[in-house]
Design an enzyme around this catalytic site. Sequence first.
Site, PDB file in Angstrom:
ATOM      1  CE  LYS A  34       0.604   7.720   1.530  1.00 38.81           C
ATOM      2  NZ  LYS A  34      -0.019   8.684   2.260  1.00 38.81           N
ATOM      3  CD  GLN A  88      -2.638  11.427   2.426  1.00 40.12           C
ATOM      4  OE1 GLN A  88      -2.323  10.058   1.638  1.00 40.12           O
ATOM      5  NE2 GLN A  88      -1.475  12.178   2.647  1.00 40.12           N
ATOM      6  CG  ASP A 113      -1.100   6.611   8.023  1.00 42.73           C
ATOM      7  OD1 ASP A 113       0.498   6.672   7.445  1.00 42.73           O
ATOM      8  OD2 ASP A 113      -2.094   7.337   7.704  1.00 42.73           O
TER       9      ASP A 113
END
Length: 281
Positions: free
Chosen positions: A50, A94, A117
Amino acid sequence: MAATIMDGKALAAKVKEEVREQTSKMERKPGLAVVLVGDDPASRVYVNGKRRDCGECGIYSEEYALPAETSQQELLELVETLNGREDIDGILVQLPLPRHLDEKAVLLAIRPDKDVDCFHPFNVGQLMIGEAYLRPCTPAGIMRMLKEYGIDPEGKHCVIVGRSNIVGKPQAMLMLQENATVTVCHTRTRDLKAECLKADILVAAAGRAGLISGDMVKEGAVVVDVAMNRSEAGKLCGDVVYDEAAERASYITPVPGGVGPMTRAMLMENTLRAAWQHGKR
Ligand code: NAP
């Protein structure tokens, strides 16, 4: 019939280039904060990826690598700080988090307009009513890939194997929005093969290597393999028995090099979109 391979890697590069073009014109760059708790090696690989993607796309990025023993309070305080910062448009925590942390509470704490997300219930609800501004990265990446290859879901029967909150369910919503007829299968589905054989578009997201054999694929179907499994030999593979399915499918995604890179590219696009929503131009 030899299937056309849908090249997610090449398409992801194109999407990232589009994002870079946009950010190069912006006075205030989009910013993404990635929070990693603990030292899960797979998560570390994802976070590194990322950061690289952000660099390529002209997105400012910050990484918070917190020790495994970080408390719920400490993590929530960090999210709160990031929520309040103008230079940060997207916050990604995460997953999975270490077991002592309450994942739901953490995801709920992220401001919905920074939830790149698309896990926050507000954004999930927006998706449900067809008004999502930020779309979940994996299903959105799949929709983009179908579009790129000229595959219109309208009127087609889409069968999704898997009903998770991050892949199966949001995929079903996006397919419905594009006027597909949708079936969602799971472990209690009585006859998985019979369901799969009805699919014009088959999306496999079960996380079970070899689950979808060639004889479960209708002649001419589009096959999208989301899964990332390890074979017994340790090789990365999807749910679909690729060689068998490729003989019957019209289009198919490889693993690796299919859905995975698209997921990462869509995260960049979401961060850009979040920045636009924050008035950055
Ligand atoms: P998950 O939360 O474990 O969900 C798996 C789903 O598949 C569940 O709904 C489960 O049914 C269903 N399932 C499992 N075995 C099945 C079987 N034998 N027959 C029918 N249905 C079955 O997994 P996930 O997070 O959605 O991820 C799925 C896969 O996609 C994993 O391999 C993951 O690594 C991969 N993934 C890839 C990307 C990417 O970017 N490429 C992104 C996300 C995930 P029940 O609900 O009944 O248990």
